[in-house]
Scaffold this motif. Structure first.
Motif, PDB file in Angstrom:
ATOM      1  N   LYS A  46       0.756  -1.580   0.122  1.00  0.00           N
ATOM      2  CA  LYS A  46      -0.177   0.154  -0.318  1.00  0.00           C
ATOM      3  C   LYS A  46       0.826   1.325   0.314  1.00  0.00           C
ATOM      4  N   MET A  47       2.502   0.895  -0.102  1.00  0.00           N
ATOM      5  CA  MET A  47       3.004   1.972   0.184  1.00  0.00           C
ATOM      6  C   MET A  47       3.878   2.693  -0.840  1.00  0.00           C
ATOM      7  N   ARG A  48       2.399   2.877  -1.944  1.00  0.00           N
ATOM      8  CA  ARG A  48       2.908   3.267  -3.478  1.00  0.00           C
ATOM      9  C   ARG A  48       3.376   4.340  -3.737  1.00  0.00           C
ATOM     10  N   HIS A  49       3.215   4.581  -5.110  1.00  0.00           N
ATOM     11  CA  HIS A  49       3.727   5.729  -5.352  1.00  0.00           C
ATOM     12  C   HIS A  49       3.470   5.969  -7.052  1.00  0.00           C
ATOM     13  N   VAL A  63       1.916   9.079   6.705  1.00  0.00           N
ATOM     14  CA  VAL A  63       2.431   9.139   8.480  1.00  0.00           C
ATOM     15  C   VAL A  63       3.602   8.230   8.950  1.00  0.00           C
ATOM     16  N   PHE A  64       4.934   8.305   9.114  1.00  0.00           N
ATOM     17  CA  PHE A  64       5.273   7.383  10.338  1.00  0.00           C
ATOM     18  C   PHE A  64       5.622   7.028  11.811  1.00  0.00           C
ATOM     19  N   THR A  65       5.005   6.853  12.276  1.00  0.00           N
ATOM     20  CA  THR A  65       4.663   6.910  13.580  1.00  0.00           C
ATOM     21  C   THR A  65       5.340   5.291  14.678  1.00  0.00           C
ATOM     22  N   MET A  66       5.174   5.634  16.062  1.00  0.00           N
ATOM     23  CA  MET A  66       5.719   4.288  16.469  1.00  0.00           C
ATOM     24  C   MET A  66       6.930   3.703  15.871  1.00  0.00           C
ATOM     25  N   ARG A  67       8.167   4.682  15.820  1.00  0.00           N
ATOM     26  CA  ARG A  67       9.866   4.075  15.154  1.00  0.00           C
ATOM     27  C   ARG A  67       9.818   3.741  15.813  1.00  0.00           C
ATOM     28  N   TRP A  68       9.933   3.039  17.484  1.00  0.00           N
ATOM     29  CA  TRP A  68      10.598   1.802  18.039  1.00  0.00           C
ATOM     30  C   TRP A  68      10.245   0.434  17.347  1.00  0.00           C
ATOM     31  N   MET A 232       7.491   8.127   2.217  1.00  0.00           N
ATOM     32  CA  MET A 232       7.136   6.748   2.593  1.00  0.00           C
ATOM     33  C   MET A 232       7.641   6.071   2.217  1.00  0.00           C
ATOM     34  N   HIS A 233       7.858   5.721   0.634  1.00  0.00           N
ATOM     35  CA  HIS A 233       7.864   4.695  -0.297  1.00  0.00           C
ATOM     36  C   HIS A 233       9.580   4.512   0.268  1.00  0.00           C
ATOM     37  N   ALA A 234       9.992   4.887   0.363  1.00  0.00           N
ATOM     38  CA  ALA A 234      11.547   5.164   0.897  1.00  0.00           C
ATOM     39  C   ALA A 234      11.942   4.233   2.392  1.00  0.00           C
ATOM     40  N   LEU A 235      10.549   4.573   2.839  1.00  0.00           N
ATOM     41  CA  LEU A 235      10.850   3.151   4.054  1.00  0.00           C
ATOM     42  C   LEU A 235      10.786   1.748   3.898  1.00  0.00           C
ATOM     43  N   ALA A 236       9.988   1.167   2.411  1.00  0.00           N
ATOM     44  CA  ALA A 236       9.834   0.140   1.952  1.00  0.00           C
ATOM     45  C   ALA A 236      10.707   0.173   1.468  1.00  0.00           C
ATOM     46  N   PRO A 492      -1.352  -7.565  14.875  1.00  0.00           N
ATOM     47  CA  PRO A 492      -2.082  -6.122  15.657  1.00  0.00           C
ATOM     48  C   PRO A 492      -2.831  -5.110  15.375  1.00  0.00           C
ATOM     49  N   GLY A 493      -2.776  -5.247  13.725  1.00  0.00           N
ATOM     50  CA  GLY A 493      -4.370  -4.709  13.050  1.00  0.00           C
ATOM     51  C   GLY A 493      -3.489  -3.842  11.650  1.00  0.00           C
ATOM     52  N   PRO A 494      -4.555  -3.324  11.301  1.00  0.00           N
ATOM     53  CA  PRO A 494      -3.892  -2.385  10.369  1.00  0.00           C
ATOM     54  C   PRO A 494      -2.694  -0.814  10.906  1.00  0.00           C
ATOM     55  N   GLY A 495      -2.254   0.079   9.838  1.00  0.00           N
ATOM     56  CA  GLY A 495      -1.323   0.598   9.457  1.00  0.00           C
ATOM     57  C   GLY A 495       0.349   0.366   9.694  1.00  0.00           C
ATOM     58  N   VAL A 496       0.917   1.298   9.074  1.00  0.00           N
ATOM     59  CA  VAL A 496       2.770   0.832   8.921  1.00  0.00           C
ATOM     60  C   VAL A 496       3.340   0.340  10.669  1.00  0.00           C
ATOM     61  N   PRO A 497       3.166   0.919  10.802  1.00  0.00           N
ATOM     62  CA  PRO A 497       4.349  -0.084  12.059  1.00  0.00           C
ATOM     63  C   PRO A 497       3.384  -1.084  12.382  1.00  0.00           C
ATOM     64  N   MET A 498       1.717  -1.700  12.537  1.00  0.00           N
ATOM     65  CA  MET A 498       1.342  -2.338  12.842  1.00  0.00           C
ATOM     66  C   MET A 498       1.766  -3.852  12.190  1.00  0.00           C
ATOM     67  N   ALA A 499       1.565  -2.721  10.546  1.00  0.00           N
ATOM     68  CA  ALA A 499       1.709  -4.486  10.487  1.00  0.00           C
ATOM     69  C   ALA A 499       3.363  -5.222  10.118  1.00  0.00           C
ATOM     70  N   ALA A 500       3.994  -4.168  10.120  1.00  0.00           N
ATOM     71  CA  ALA A 500       5.551  -4.821  10.840  1.00  0.00           C
ATOM     72  C   ALA A 500       5.427  -5.196  11.847  1.00  0.00           C
ATOM     73  N   LEU A 501       5.155  -5.375  12.701  1.00  0.00           N
ATOM     74  CA  LEU A 501       4.941  -6.090  14.430  1.00  0.00           C
ATOM     75  C   LEU A 501       3.891  -7.469  13.640  1.00  0.00           C
TER      76      LEU A 501
END
Length: 532
Positions: A46-49, A63-68, A232-236, A492-501
């Motif tokens: 979903k992090m597309r250009h 939006v990039f949160t939960m950097r931890w 955000m695509h750079a994170l991927a 644990p659910g949707p969102g960038v950090p949650m998907a990573a988790l």
């Protein structure tokens, strides 16, 4: 035979979204032979250009949160996140506007936000915000390790993890209250209830039906919103590079057509290039694709999410233009004048609201809202980027919520144009006019359903409606030996950090499970029986 055996021992990850990439990092760091197969030409899911005149726009999460989460992932792999991704902490979280001229900025510093709220709505509302901040921090602290970063628990299991002796903590979660009703205990001003009620949409849900637990999003934002160099695509791309450095292989332009089963156990996957053997597979896609039988014949325990339980979809607009009037921040929200009517149309009516709330991401703007002199997004577009911005305006990404009906309804050009007109109207009521350089690139729920098969266009899996919703998402483990799940539609659910988790949880679950040996050589697929 030895070569075939070695191939069969590897792990295949279907999809290079956040969940798949995080799983690849975990597994490659543990020494596993990892192959990531991605149908698109680049990572991100979903992090597309999306291309606009003179450049590209981040057209997914912004939006990039939960950097931890990402620090934990990279440190466990012996890597430094900042070697792969450039990050700068934001001071301004978002700008908010209402019809009639109301304006309010929220800041990373809670006391600065409280002062702004006091100036906006009075001292009682500022004090309500301070209580809201304290309670949201308590909710997050209670759930961070017991639920968010942990294997999917049952309600009883979650209570045990939190501890029965922490009765006050359990009460602070307010699981039986809706977010909207809980906000009434903090704010009398309906605009502030609307602002903080919007947190429900971060997981594709209605504030009138989502549990008050979602107030934890307030703490997540105050804990740090980060600007990513290159978007955000750079994170991927950074996580894909980390996985490669750890030894994983990432293959693009390779769609997986089937997950193959041998006597009910994973045997590999089938692509247009042929059969790829593997006894363990991580599926990083919408779980409804599996339940609908799009990739394999699986038990009914992985049934697709029914339309009435789907999260919201969206209609998005990738564009370049010149804003006039309201001064944009990096993130700006222009609210509708009737939130209840908006979500009633989306939920009960399953239709687009006539006066939608609009989110805008001004991607050439920095933390303070000023246009930055150069932008890495414009690389390859010719020139230094600044000239294109002056000639054609800023790069903008707009989003309005939409029902997830993309599998049964095709949004026509007429409907898309009507939605664009509604977007302009809502922005105009808040004092903003957009002069677009060219027609925007529009993505509808129909398009999202094509991009993410089985979803109906839902961008967040199952909606978080009711206190049990958090426990109805599937976990990393499935009834199929060797098949694991990752992505925003699972715990644990949707969102960038949650998907990573979810990818981290899936990777750990896989590492704790030995691959099962098949009992025969037959491979059952969605298309019938074939010989491996």
């Amino acid at each position: 035979m030895a070569g075939q055996s070695a191939k069969a021992e590897r792990v295949i990850i279907v999809g290079a979204g956040m969940g798949g990439l995080a799983a690849a990092v975990v597994l490659a760091a543990a020494g596993r032979d990892v192959l990531v197969l991605e149908k698109n030409a680049c990572p991100g899911g979903k992090m597309r250009h999306v291309a606009v005149p003179g450049g590209v726009v981040d057209a997914g999460p912004t939006v990039f949160t939960m950097r931890w989460v990402f620090d934990r992932l990279s440190e466990a792999a012996g890597r430094d996140l900042t070697d792969y991704v450039g990050l700068k902490r934001a001071g301004v979280l978002a700008r908010h506007a209402w019809p009639g001229g109301g304006r309010l900025d929220l800041y990373a510093d809670p006391e600065a936000s409280a002062e702004a709220i006091g100036n906006f709505a009075g001292p009682k509302e500022a004090e309500g915000y301070r209580r809201f901040v304290r309670d949201s921090a308590r909710v997050f602290a209670a759930l961070k390790e017991t639920y968010i970063a942990a294997d999917r628990p049952s309600p009883i299991g979650l209570g045990r993890r939190i501890g029965a002796h922490r009765i006050a903590t359990l009460g602070a979660l307010k699981p039986f209250s809706t977010l909207w009703s809980a906000l009434g205990g903090y704010f009398n001003d309906p605009r502030l209830r609307q602002l903080f009620g919007r947190y429900a949409t971060y997981c594709g849900s209605s504030p009138f039906e989502a549990p008050a637990t979602l107030m934890l999003v307030a703490h997540v934002e105050q804990d740090g919103v980060w600007l990513v160099d290159g978007g955000m695509h750079a994170l991927a791309t950074g996580l894909a590079a980390m996985a490669r450095d750890l030894g994983a292989s990432v293959r693009f332009d390779t769609a997986v057509d089937e997950i193959a089963l041998n006597d009910g156990q994973v045997a590999g996957v089938r692509t247009h290039n042929g059969f790829e053997p593997a006894r363990q597979v991580v599926f990083n896609g919408d779980v409804s694709a599996l339940g609908a039988g799009l990739l394999a014949s699986l038990p009914r325990s992985l049934a697709p999410v029914a339309e009435r339980h789907r999260s919201l979809s969206a209609i998005t607009f990738a564009m370049r233009g010149a804003p006039e009037g309201l001064d944009l921040a990096r993130h700006t929200v222009c609210f509708s004048d009737d939130y209840a009517a908006e979500f009633n149309a989306l939920g009960r009516g399953r239709q687009l609201p006539g006066r939608p709330t609009v989110y805008l991401c001004a991607q050439d703007r920095g933390d303070e809202g000023a246009i930055e002199p150069h932008s890495s997004f414009d690389a390859g577009a010719g020139g230094d980027g600044q000239a294109g911005r002056n000639a054609q305006g800023e790069r903008l990404f707009g989003l309005v919520n939409a029902p997830a009906i993309g599998d049964r309804h095709t949004f026509t050009e007429e409907e898309q144009n009507a939605c664009l007109a509604s977007l302009h109207h809502s922005l105009g009521l808040c004092g903003l006019k957009l002069d677009l350089a060219a027609p925007p690139a529009i993505t509808t729920p129909t398009d999202f359903n094509a991009l993410f098969p089985g979803s109906g266009g839902a961008l967040y899996g199952r909606a978080s409606h009711g206190w049990m919703a958090a426990f109805q998402r599937p976990g990393a483990r499935t009834p199929i030996p060797g098949l694991f799940l990752a992505g925003g539609s699972v715990h644990p659910g949707p969102g960038v950090p949650m998907a990573a988790l979810s990818g981290m949880i899936a990777g750990k679950a896989l590492l704790s499970t030995r691959p099962s040996m098949p009992r025969s050589s037959r491979v059952a697929t969605a298309g019938g029986i074939s010989t491996a």
